[in-house]
Motif scaffolding. Structure first.
Motif, PDB file in Angstrom:
ATOM      1  N   GLY A  45      84.612  30.223 -27.916  1.00  0.00           N
ATOM      2  CA  GLY A  45      83.282  30.143 -27.048  1.00  0.00           C
ATOM      3  C   GLY A  45      82.122  29.612 -27.723  1.00  0.00           C
ATOM      4  O   GLY A  45      82.429  29.411 -29.161  1.00  0.00           O
ATOM      5  N   LYS A  46      81.212  29.066 -27.177  1.00  0.00           N
ATOM      6  CA  LYS A  46      79.740  28.601 -27.797  1.00  0.00           C
ATOM      7  C   LYS A  46      78.701  29.492 -27.091  1.00  0.00           C
ATOM      8  O   LYS A  46      78.749  30.117 -25.856  1.00  0.00           O
ATOM      9  N   ASP A  47      77.802  29.297 -27.690  1.00  0.00           N
ATOM     10  CA  ASP A  47      76.292  29.833 -27.008  1.00  0.00           C
ATOM     11  C   ASP A  47      76.306  29.416 -25.673  1.00  0.00           C
ATOM     12  O   ASP A  47      76.551  28.247 -25.165  1.00  0.00           O
ATOM     13  N   GLY A  48      75.966  30.215 -24.748  1.00  0.00           N
ATOM     14  CA  GLY A  48      75.705  29.871 -23.292  1.00  0.00           C
ATOM     15  C   GLY A  48      77.176  30.406 -22.609  1.00  0.00           C
ATOM     16  O   GLY A  48      76.975  29.933 -21.113  1.00  0.00           O
ATOM     17  N   GLY A  49      78.079  30.918 -23.274  1.00  0.00           N
ATOM     18  CA  GLY A  49      79.224  31.081 -22.467  1.00  0.00           C
ATOM     19  C   GLY A  49      80.215  30.488 -21.839  1.00  0.00           C
ATOM     20  O   GLY A  49      80.784  30.381 -20.812  1.00  0.00           O
ATOM     21  N   SER A  50      80.419  29.266 -22.466  1.00  0.00           N
ATOM     22  CA  SER A  50      81.326  28.320 -22.017  1.00  0.00           C
ATOM     23  C   SER A  50      82.359  27.884 -23.212  1.00  0.00           C
ATOM     24  O   SER A  50      81.979  28.134 -24.417  1.00  0.00           O
ATOM     25  N   THR A  52      84.482  25.489 -25.705  1.00  0.00           N
ATOM     26  CA  THR A  52      84.525  24.274 -26.408  1.00  0.00           C
ATOM     27  C   THR A  52      85.713  24.122 -27.144  1.00  0.00           C
ATOM     28  O   THR A  52      86.485  24.905 -27.529  1.00  0.00           O
ATOM     29  N   HIS A  89      85.723  40.105 -32.180  1.00  0.00           N
ATOM     30  CA  HIS A  89      84.586  39.000 -31.905  1.00  0.00           C
ATOM     31  C   HIS A  89      84.779  37.680 -32.256  1.00  0.00           C
ATOM     32  O   HIS A  89      83.960  36.910 -31.936  1.00  0.00           O
ATOM     33  N   ARG A  90      86.038  37.252 -32.692  1.00  0.00           N
ATOM     34  CA  ARG A  90      86.344  35.885 -32.632  1.00  0.00           C
ATOM     35  C   ARG A  90      87.764  35.432 -32.241  1.00  0.00           C
ATOM     36  O   ARG A  90      88.725  34.962 -32.872  1.00  0.00           O
ATOM     37  N   PHE A 166      85.406  36.053 -24.017  1.00  0.00           N
ATOM     38  CA  PHE A 166      84.102  36.401 -23.822  1.00  0.00           C
ATOM     39  C   PHE A 166      83.945  37.933 -23.516  1.00  0.00           C
ATOM     40  O   PHE A 166      83.019  38.627 -23.861  1.00  0.00           O
TER      41      PHE A 166
END
Length: 194
Positions: A45-50, A52, A89-90, A166
């Motif tokens: 996951g990356k910021d913004g909920g998408s 990568t 969390h990861r 997420f």
């Protein structure tokens, strides 16, 4: 247990089609067999909920300094200090064409999805010595893998990728699931007269 998996060029194209939220074209730099300690492509996951893609090394260093932890049991990962925070969390996804298992006679079998060209394995990651490193979560083998080995990777459905990465509650439910049946093929087939 999952100690080796493989990718191919077709897998990269299919992953791009299935995971449309990737910013850039996924390039599986190491097509072929992926073994522990190698750098491989994973989805996170990356910021913004998408989602990568990112390169990470396979395996957490062992505390005694020798060897790697390459798998975590899905049933107990949230209870084990080594994996607890990573699973919470990861979380990540390891895309592959398939994986290998060996039986007690050291015969190699490969497993792939019969209904899709890509297999998505659940994983988690952490940072060790300035490197992101991942492990593959495993679960009790379903009937397609059980004749060869008692463990198998926790397989995600394409629609579960974002939930796994997420959604903490959704991820807890996925940890308990039985993976889809897989197609098995051996290096050779034993012929029988009767």
């Amino acid at each position: 247990m999952c100690g080796r998996y493989y990718v191919d060029e077709e897998t990269a194209g299919e992953i791009q089609r299935l995971v449309r939220t990737l910013d850039r074209k996924l390039r599986l730099g190491n097509a072929g067999d992926i073994v522990p300690s190698q750098c491989a492509d994973v989805l996170r996951g990356k910021d913004g909920g998408s989602l990568t893609d990112e390169k990470m090394f396979w395996g957490f260093p062992r505390f005694e300094g020798k060897g790697l932890l390459i798998n975590a049991r899905a049933e107990s990962a949230l209870e084990r200090k080594t994996f607890r925070e990573s699973v919470r969390h990861r979380r990540c996804v390891i895309p592959a064409k398939g994986f290998y298992e060996w039986n007690r006679d050291k015969e190699k079998f490969s497993y792939e999805r019969a209904d899709a060209p890509v297999l998505f394995m659940a994983g988690c990651y952490d940072r060790y010595q300035d490197q992101d490193r991942f492990v593959i979560l495993t679960t009790a083998a379903n009937p397609s893998v059980a004749p060869v080995h008692d463990r198998m990777p926790l397989i995600l459905e394409p629609g579960e990728l974002e939930q796994w990465v997420f959604d903490e509650k959704g991820a807890e439910a996925i940890l308990q699931k039985t993976p889809v049946m897989l197609r098995c093929s051996g290096e050779y087939e034993q012929l029988r007269l009767f």
